[in-house]
Design a protein around this motif. Structure first.
Motif, short mmCIF file in Angstrom:
data_model
loop_
_atom_site.label_atom_id
_atom_site.label_comp_id
_atom_site.label_asym_id
_atom_site.label_seq_id
_atom_site.Cartn_x
_atom_site.Cartn_y
_atom_site.Cartn_z
N SER A 168 8.21 46.62 -3.32
CA SER A 168 8.12 45.15 -3.12
C SER A 168 8.55 44.63 -4.93
N GLY A 174 12.73 39.31 -5.59
CA GLY A 174 12.62 37.51 -5.31
C GLY A 174 14.11 37.20 -5.21
N THR A 234 14.26 45.25 0.13
CA THR A 234 13.24 43.79 -0.54
C THR A 234 14.30 43.35 -0.94
#
Length: 117
Positions: free
Chosen positions: A7, A10, A111
């Motif tokens: 996680s 972005g 990710t």
């Protein structure tokens, strides 16, 4: 069941910082060599940072990230982190958590990290 769950990815701007987390199942966390790899489309997956040995007391980094990235672990949370500072557009990739135990590689789902202005 052995699991690695990443996680923290972005979209960030050049020069920003980002921290990735990898939650590992207990059996893997305590017995495997842990680390991070990354991959961009059309290229091979490459090592970013790994611990040397399962104890996590020392680490190894790709030349391209030395001085900017730091791998760490929280033994109480069975979690490995990748702190990424001074991010560059060329750091854009899918980042994978990795574990190696008894000759077998384990991978998280990945990710996405995108560095763009």
């Amino acid at each position: 069941q052995v699991q690695l769950v990443e996680s923290g990815g972005g979209l960030v701007q050049p020069g920003d910082s980002l921290t990735l987390s990898c939650a590992a199942s207990g059996s893997l966390f305590w017995s495997a060599v842990m680390g991070w790899y990354r991959q961009v489309p059309g290229k091979q997956r490459e090592l970013v940072a790994t611990f040397i040995g399962s104890s996590g007391t020392s680490s190894n980094y790709a030349d391209s990230v030395k001085g900017r990235f730091t791998i760490s672990r929280d033994n109480a949370k069975n979690t490995v982190y990748l702190q990424m500072n001074s991010l560059k557009p060329e750091d854009t990739a899918v980042y994978y958590c990795w574990g190696l135990r008894l000759g077998r590689n384990y991978w998280g789902q990945g990710t996405q990290v995108t560095v763009s202005s």
